[in-house]
Design an enzyme around this catalytic site. Structure first.
Site, PDB file in Angstrom:
ATOM      1  N   LYS A   1       0.705  -1.114   0.082  1.00  0.00           N
ATOM      2  CA  LYS A   1      -0.038  -0.040   0.001  1.00  0.00           C
ATOM      3  C   LYS A   1       1.065   1.111  -0.033  1.00  0.00           C
ATOM      4  CE  LYS A   1      -4.090   0.753   0.472  1.00  0.00           C
ATOM      5  NZ  LYS A   1      -4.924   0.703  -0.546  1.00  0.00           N
TER       6      LYS A   1
ATOM      7  N   HIS B   1     -11.207  -6.604  -3.690  1.00  0.00           N
ATOM      8  CA  HIS B   1     -10.854  -5.733  -2.691  1.00  0.00           C
ATOM      9  C   HIS B   1     -11.057  -5.821  -1.279  1.00  0.00           C
ATOM     10  CE1 HIS B   1     -12.031  -1.553  -1.098  1.00  0.00           C
ATOM     11  NE2 HIS B   1     -10.678  -1.403  -1.463  1.00  0.00           N
TER      12      HIS B   1
HETATM   13 MG    MG Z   1      -6.893  -0.151  -3.929  1.00  0.00          MG
END
Ligand code: MG
Length: 399
Positions: A172, A302
């Site tokens: 991330k 997701h």
């Molecule tokens: Mg994403």
């Protein structure tokens, strides 16, 4: 199996450390635990986002749900279609998804069948997850976290893969300048030369930066599985994809039915990340994935901080959807607790698909009460704010 009651309870469950992302921090998760009660006393469990707006939407949905047979989920979704005509958002997709999930759980419990049977049968017994690696602030209460350098990210990646057996890795990003995050990726790649590897800066970059980084990724031989939402909007993603041959994935610019056609026409993405909540439930995800199959687009899944009820639904759905070929995302390893009696565990980077009736999980009423009390005390947990960066604003288009 007539539905006689519908209720939602918001809960706050903390994370072990403070996760950083492009638009703020994640300190925990606020979820809405939905219960659909049938006339014969079956309680179907669902889960979606929590908080006052969701609680209000559930109340708005009540007249559309009460009196319906829990098996008539197609009818339920058609009843909700009136809320999908553009300007009316009183029952958003995330709420429709949670109600559908609870009806499916009730239906499975009533028939004595696991949800995967109702969805056509599972094609796998376990579902693989990726190591979801975040830059983290150190949590004052737990003392955990503090990864702020490429070396610390590489160490965190090794720790997660060692502890849970992940073989697929997602960084991330969007927190530091791309060059620093690129260095972290290089260290991860050196440790895991063959691992599928992803990078998700949540649209923190301009089109120009995305193209520059894309060229750098190709030149380095990084061989990313995909780059996730480097920039904002279908138009921006399309420009990046035309300029560089790095596969692009999204859970930001193609997240609703009316974005599919323009997204495909513009060749904006290679991989669509499904999401039971964003897309409005199992049936809507099925429709989207059918289109993805027709156009040979990849499909992953997701995560936005689901607890065990939604995680169970994700497992049933992924196990019955062979077109989902990518390891799916989850925040589960960052969460300190759950509201189900037997929280899921990773084995070799995977979770086992439940075989009990319905979703195959049970609610822990004591924990529900404890984490509802936390919600009442703390209010909803926002992920769109970083107290350490009070003057920061996102570089996102304001539509
Ligand atoms: Mg994403």
């Amino acid at each position: 199996m007539k539905i006689v009651d519908l209720r939602v309870t918001s809960v706050n469950v903390p994370f072990e450390a403070i996760l950083r992302w492009a638009c703020g921090v994640e300190t925990g998760t606020t979820r809405g635990i939905i219960e659909v009660i049938t006339e014969d006393g079956i309680i179907g469990l669902g889960e979606t986002y929590g908080g006052a707006a969701v609680e209000h939407a559930i109340e708005t949905a009540r007249p559309f749900v009460i009196g319906l047979d829990a098996l008539d989920i197609g009818v339920l979704m058609r009843r909700f279609a009136v809320f999908c005509i553009g300007y009316e958002t009183a029952i958003p997709a995330i709420v429709r998804a949670g109600i559908e999930m609870a009806c499916l759980d009730a239906a499975g419990k009533s028939l004595g069948l696991p949800l995967h049977k109702l969805l056509g049968g599972k094609t796998r017994d376990t579902v693989e997850f990726g190591a979801y690696v975040f830059y983290r602030y150190r949590d004052a209460k737990t003392g955990i976290g503090g990864e702020d350098s490429p070396q610390a990210i590489a160490e965190r990646t090794r720790e997660l893969c060692s502890r849970h057996g992940f073989t697929d890795i997602k960084l991330k990003g969007g927190v530091y300048p791309p060059a620093q995050e690129f260095k972290a990726l290089e260290l991860i790649r050196a440790d895991f030369p063959d691992a599928p590897l992803r990078w998700d800066p949540n649209a923190a970059w301009s089109v120009e930066t995305s193209i520059r980084i894309g060229h750098r990724l190709i030149a380095s031989g990084m061989d990313l599985e995909y780059l996730e939402d480097p920039t904002a909007s279908l138009e921006g993603m399309s420009q990046v994809r035309k300029a560089v041959s790095v596969p692009l994935a999204t859970n930001m610019c193609l997240v609703a039915w009316d974005q599919i056609a323009p997204g495909i026409r513009m060749r904006a993405v290679d991989v669509i990340l499904s999401d039971l909540h964003y897309w409005g439930g199992v049936q809507q995800n099925r429709k989207m994935i059918a289109v993805a199959e027709a156009f040979n687009l990849g499909v992953g899944m997701h995560s936005d901080r689901e607890l065990g009820i939604s995680t169970a639904a994700m497992l049933h759905f992924a196990a019955t959807t062979p077109w989902i070929t990518y390891a799916i995302d989850s925040h589960y390893h960052d969460q300190l607790d759950d509201v189900i009696t037997e929280p899921f565990v990773y084995r070799d980077g995977s979770m086992t698909v439940p075989d009990g009736p319905g979703l195959g999980v049970e609610l822990d009423r004591d924990k529900l009460a404890r984490y509802h009390a936390a919600y009442k005390k703390e209010g909803g947990i926002s992920e769109f704010y970083d107290p350490a960066r009070p003057s920061w604003v996102p570089a996102l288009p304001l539509f």
